[in-house]
Design a protein around this motif. Structure first.
Motif, PDB file in Angstrom:
ATOM      1  N   SER A  21       0.839  -1.210   0.000  1.00 45.66           N
ATOM      2  CA  SER A  21       0.000   0.000   0.000  1.00 45.66           C
ATOM      3  C   SER A  21       0.870   1.256   0.000  1.00 45.66           C
ATOM      4  O   SER A  21       0.524   2.270  -0.621  1.00 45.66           O
ATOM      5  CB  SER A  21      -0.942   0.000   1.207  1.00 45.66           C
ATOM      6  OG  SER A  21      -0.234   0.208   2.418  1.00 45.66           O
ATOM      7  N   PHE A  74       2.158   1.752  -3.440  1.00 47.84           N
ATOM      8  CA  PHE A  74       1.085   2.352  -4.251  1.00 47.84           C
ATOM      9  C   PHE A  74       1.106   3.875  -4.114  1.00 47.84           C
ATOM     10  O   PHE A  74       0.995   4.600  -5.105  1.00 47.84           O
ATOM     11  CB  PHE A  74      -0.264   1.789  -3.804  1.00 47.84           C
ATOM     12  CG  PHE A  74      -1.437   2.326  -4.579  1.00 47.84           C
ATOM     13  CD1 PHE A  74      -1.827   1.736  -5.772  1.00 47.84           C
ATOM     14  CD2 PHE A  74      -2.148   3.427  -4.123  1.00 47.84           C
ATOM     15  CE1 PHE A  74      -2.898   2.223  -6.498  1.00 47.84           C
ATOM     16  CE2 PHE A  74      -3.229   3.928  -4.841  1.00 47.84           C
ATOM     17  CZ  PHE A  74      -3.605   3.322  -6.030  1.00 47.84           C
ATOM     18  N   SER A  75       1.261   4.363  -2.872  1.00 50.17           N
ATOM     19  CA  SER A  75       1.319   5.811  -2.632  1.00 50.17           C
ATOM     20  C   SER A  75       2.527   6.437  -3.325  1.00 50.17           C
ATOM     21  O   SER A  75       2.435   7.515  -3.918  1.00 50.17           O
ATOM     22  CB  SER A  75       1.395   6.101  -1.126  1.00 50.17           C
ATOM     23  OG  SER A  75       0.190   5.778  -0.486  1.00 50.17           O
ATOM     24  N   GLN A 129      -1.329  13.398   3.334  1.00 55.87           N
ATOM     25  CA  GLN A 129      -1.227  12.087   3.973  1.00 55.87           C
ATOM     26  C   GLN A 129      -0.872  12.213   5.453  1.00 55.87           C
ATOM     27  O   GLN A 129      -1.202  11.319   6.244  1.00 55.87           O
ATOM     28  CB  GLN A 129      -0.201  11.208   3.235  1.00 55.87           C
ATOM     29  CG  GLN A 129      -0.363   9.732   3.554  1.00 55.87           C
ATOM     30  CD  GLN A 129      -0.013   8.829   2.377  1.00 55.87           C
ATOM     31  OE1 GLN A 129      -0.197   9.201   1.215  1.00 55.87           O
ATOM     32  NE2 GLN A 129       0.485   7.652   2.659  1.00 55.87           N
ATOM     33  N   VAL A 140      -9.119   4.175   4.569  1.00 59.17           N
ATOM     34  CA  VAL A 140      -8.295   3.461   3.579  1.00 59.17           C
ATOM     35  C   VAL A 140      -8.852   3.700   2.176  1.00 59.17           C
ATOM     36  O   VAL A 140      -8.101   3.959   1.224  1.00 59.17           O
ATOM     37  CB  VAL A 140      -8.242   1.953   3.901  1.00 59.17           C
ATOM     38  CG1 VAL A 140      -7.549   1.193   2.775  1.00 59.17           C
ATOM     39  CG2 VAL A 140      -7.522   1.713   5.223  1.00 59.17           C
ATOM     40  N   SER A 141     -10.174   3.612   2.051  1.00 57.99           N
ATOM     41  CA  SER A 141     -10.816   3.873   0.760  1.00 57.99           C
ATOM     42  C   SER A 141     -10.558   5.307   0.319  1.00 57.99           C
ATOM     43  O   SER A 141     -10.291   5.570  -0.866  1.00 57.99           O
ATOM     44  CB  SER A 141     -12.331   3.627   0.862  1.00 57.99           C
ATOM     45  OG  SER A 141     -12.604   2.286   1.199  1.00 57.99           O
ATOM     46  N   THR A 157      -6.854   5.914  -0.943  1.00 53.87           N
ATOM     47  CA  THR A 157      -6.614   5.161  -2.182  1.00 53.87           C
ATOM     48  C   THR A 157      -7.327   5.819  -3.364  1.00 53.87           C
ATOM     49  O   THR A 157      -6.718   6.063  -4.417  1.00 53.87           O
ATOM     50  CB  THR A 157      -7.110   3.708  -2.031  1.00 53.87           C
ATOM     51  OG1 THR A 157      -6.465   3.098  -0.909  1.00 53.87           O
ATOM     52  CG2 THR A 157      -6.800   2.905  -3.284  1.00 53.87           C
ATOM     53  N   GLN A 209      -5.814   9.260  -4.369  1.00 55.79           N
ATOM     54  CA  GLN A 209      -4.602   9.160  -5.179  1.00 55.79           C
ATOM     55  C   GLN A 209      -4.925   8.766  -6.616  1.00 55.79           C
ATOM     56  O   GLN A 209      -4.308   9.269  -7.568  1.00 55.79           O
ATOM     57  CB  GLN A 209      -3.638   8.161  -4.528  1.00 55.79           C
ATOM     58  CG  GLN A 209      -3.043   8.699  -3.235  1.00 55.79           C
ATOM     59  CD  GLN A 209      -2.341   7.649  -2.389  1.00 55.79           C
ATOM     60  OE1 GLN A 209      -2.453   6.448  -2.652  1.00 55.79           O
ATOM     61  NE2 GLN A 209      -1.626   8.093  -1.367  1.00 55.79           N
ATOM     62  N   ILE A 210      -5.907   7.902  -6.782  1.00 54.01           N
ATOM     63  CA  ILE A 210      -6.334   7.508  -8.132  1.00 54.01           C
ATOM     64  C   ILE A 210      -6.925   8.709  -8.875  1.00 54.01           C
ATOM     65  O   ILE A 210      -6.628   8.944 -10.050  1.00 54.01           O
ATOM     66  CB  ILE A 210      -7.358   6.354  -8.059  1.00 54.01           C
ATOM     67  CG1 ILE A 210      -6.663   5.063  -7.585  1.00 54.01           C
ATOM     68  CG2 ILE A 210      -8.015   6.127  -9.419  1.00 54.01           C
ATOM     69  CD1 ILE A 210      -7.617   3.920  -7.308  1.00 54.01           C
TER      70      ILE A 210
END
Length: 303
Positions: free
Chosen positions: A31, A34-35, A180, A283-284, A287, A290-291
């Protein structure tokens, strides 16, 4: 007999792989990667797949090292808590020396790989490991302020990707860091809330007031609002090259309302179930945010 021996060997191999995944907290590490990748895609003009691969590998080593050091240091406390007592070291499946070697090797490899991208990326990676292991980990049993300290290495990956892409630290990666950083508080306080009894067994102080009370719920609300505000700043074109369109700003705002809904719910109900819902919502949120940020950039480029 031969089949039994083969089965035992296969089981042993699976156990070793599983223990390696646990000592480095593979899901958490991925994760974080991913960031970092999201930050890189936001900062880069032309994607270098080599650098992207190096960032992913170096980022994984960096987080894996921090987690392994953490489990070496907290091995006696992990035995006391239900959620950690079956980790490789407290369960006796992995020796302290083995875990320490993994941590050291991951640290060296992580910094070396990140350095091959540029020195600034390696520096921030090293700072992240140092703060997590030397400051955050020992403070967890002493003061709730540990969450503030831990939020620093937790916020570095998003900005690390931008630094890897540009070899520069300015307002853009600073903004990614800020988003963040604020996000860490509702996220980790939610975890500290629903795992309060288990953390108490290990002597960890995770909630700002030390209790699952109105004071903690108020601070969760405040930092949730700050997270949303920080996430919307790039809409106003005041953060240099980091910018999102009003359409994406609306989407981020909707995400923020979604997160705020659970923070308000926790303020009203103040139970473990709601805290877990807030954790999952957080968490959602990060994520999807960032998308949206990355999609916004590339859609603008293509248009």
């Amino acid at each position: 007999m031969e089949e039994l021996r083969i089965t035992q060997i296969n089981t042993s191999e699976v156990s070793v792989i599983q223990d390696f995944k646990e000592i480095t907290k593979m899901r958490l590490s991925l994760s974080v990667v991913f960031s970092s990748v999201a930050g890189y895609l936001l900062g880069v003009e032309t994607i270098s797949w080599t650098i992207l691969l190096l960032l992913s590998i170096g980022g994984y080593f960096m987080v894996g090292a921090s987690n392994a050091f953490n489990q070496v240091i907290e091995r006696d406390l992990d035995v006391l808590m239900d959620r950690t007592k079956n980790r490789p070291i407290p369960s006796g499946r992995m020796s302290v020396s083995t875990a320490f070697v993994i941590a050291v090797v991951f640290t060296i490899l992580g910094i070396a790989v990140l350095y091959s991208i540029n020195p600034k990326t390696a520096m921030f990676g090293a700072v992240s490991i140092f703060i997590y292991v030397s400051l955050y980990t020992p403070l967890k049993t002493k003061t709730p302020l540990s969450v503030f300290v831990g939020a620093i290495p937790g916020a570095i990956p998003f900005m690390l990707g931008w630094v890897a892409a540009t070899n520069d630290f300015g307002i853009e990666p600073g903004t990614l860091f800020m988003i963040q950083f604020f996000w860490q508080f509702p996220h980790f306080w939610a975890i500290g809330w629903f795992l309060f009894d288990d953390y108490k067994k290990g002597g960890f102080f995770m909630l700002p007031t030390g209790k699952r009370d109105k004071g903690t719920a108020v601070q969760v609300l405040i930092y949730t609002v700050w997270t949303i505000v920080a996430s919307l700043i790039p809409v106003f074109k005041v953060t240099g090259a980091l910018y999102i369109t009003p359409v994406s700003g609306v989407l981020v705002g909707v995400l923020g309302l979604f997160l705020l809904r659970y923070a308000i719910k926790l303020y009203k109900i103040r139970d473990a179930k709601t805290a877990k819902q807030l954790m999952l919502a957080s968490v959602s949120y990060i994520t999807l945010l960032q998308i949206i940020y990355v999609a916004d950039k590339f859609i603008r480029v293509w248009i």
